[in-house]
Scaffold this motif. Structure first.
Motif, PDB file in Angstrom:
ATOM      1  N   LYS A  92       0.847  -1.200   0.000  1.00  0.00           N
ATOM      2  CA  LYS A  92       0.000   0.000   0.000  1.00  0.00           C
ATOM      3  C   LYS A  92       0.874   1.239   0.000  1.00  0.00           C
ATOM      4  O   LYS A  92       1.931   1.276   0.624  1.00  0.00           O
ATOM      5  N   SER A 114       4.920   5.638  -7.015  1.00  0.00           N
ATOM      6  CA  SER A 114       4.431   4.336  -7.479  1.00  0.00           C
ATOM      7  C   SER A 114       5.306   3.759  -8.585  1.00  0.00           C
ATOM      8  O   SER A 114       5.650   2.571  -8.566  1.00  0.00           O
ATOM      9  N   HIS A 127       0.773  -1.981  -6.244  1.00  0.00           N
ATOM     10  CA  HIS A 127       0.208  -1.816  -4.912  1.00  0.00           C
ATOM     11  C   HIS A 127      -1.143  -1.107  -4.944  1.00  0.00           C
ATOM     12  O   HIS A 127      -1.496  -0.468  -5.937  1.00  0.00           O
ATOM     13  N   ALA A 128      -1.849  -1.188  -3.841  1.00  0.00           N
ATOM     14  CA  ALA A 128      -3.033  -0.361  -3.622  1.00  0.00           C
ATOM     15  C   ALA A 128      -2.537   1.041  -3.253  1.00  0.00           C
ATOM     16  O   ALA A 128      -1.427   1.190  -2.729  1.00  0.00           O
ATOM     17  N   ARG A 129      -3.371   2.076  -3.526  1.00  0.00           N
ATOM     18  CA  ARG A 129      -2.864   3.432  -3.311  1.00  0.00           C
ATOM     19  C   ARG A 129      -3.980   4.434  -3.110  1.00  0.00           C
ATOM     20  O   ARG A 129      -5.064   4.304  -3.669  1.00  0.00           O
ATOM     21  N   SER A 130      -3.661   5.462  -2.348  1.00  0.00           N
ATOM     22  CA  SER A 130      -4.481   6.661  -2.251  1.00  0.00           C
ATOM     23  C   SER A 130      -3.580   7.846  -2.540  1.00  0.00           C
ATOM     24  O   SER A 130      -2.401   7.845  -2.183  1.00  0.00           O
TER      25      SER A 130
END
Length: 152
Positions: A92, A114, A127-130
């Motif tokens: 993440k 990223s 990855h998951a991301r915000s």
């Protein structure tokens, strides 16, 4: 290919772990994960820029600064893990962009972090991301990024 070999192939040397600015640790291990604190674009103990992205900081420079945050994050996680080769991937990423009022390109800025992780870890770097716009960050930094890495 090991992470250290990939870094060498890319010509990337990880920086020293950035010292905390307050009462926290740069990274902590919990089970088979390493969580980093927010990483600023610091090189050699110095913040590389201050200001708002979409204002005095261009989105392109913000991207470069987010990449520095990623390298700092890998260094902090590797320090806790004992070696960069103990990091098996990225789970993440949460990126904060100190944004001008009308700026909405936060995802493109955090792509700097990223894409660096994907270069370093290959498929294990996906990855998951915000990516979040904020009114201010510590020291006026344009970006701050935190990470969760998996361990091998």
């Amino acid at each position: 290919m090991s992470v250290s070999a990939r870094l060498a192939e890319l010509g990337i040397e990880l920086p020293e772990v950035v010292a905390p600015l307050a009462a926290y640790t740069p990274a902590i291990r919990h089970g088979d994960l390493v969580f980093t604190s927010g990483q600023l674009p610091v090189v050699g103990g110095e913040l590389q820029a201050a200001g708002k992205v979409g204002g005095e900081i261009s989105p392109e420079y913000g991207y470069d600064l987010a990449r520095l945050c990623a390298l700092n994050g890998v260094a902090a996680a590797a320090h806790i893990a004992g070696d960069v080769d103990h990091l098996s991937g990225v789970v993440k990423v949460v990126g904060f962009v100190n944004s001008a009022a009308d700026f909405s390109g936060q995802p493109g800025v955090i792509n700097g972090a990223s894409e660096a992780l994907q270069e370093i870890f290959g498929d294990a770097g996906v990855h998951a991301r915000s990516a979040v716009g904020v009114a201010a960050l510590p020291l006026g930094a344009p970006v701050e990024v935190e990470f969760v890495f998996s361990l091998s």
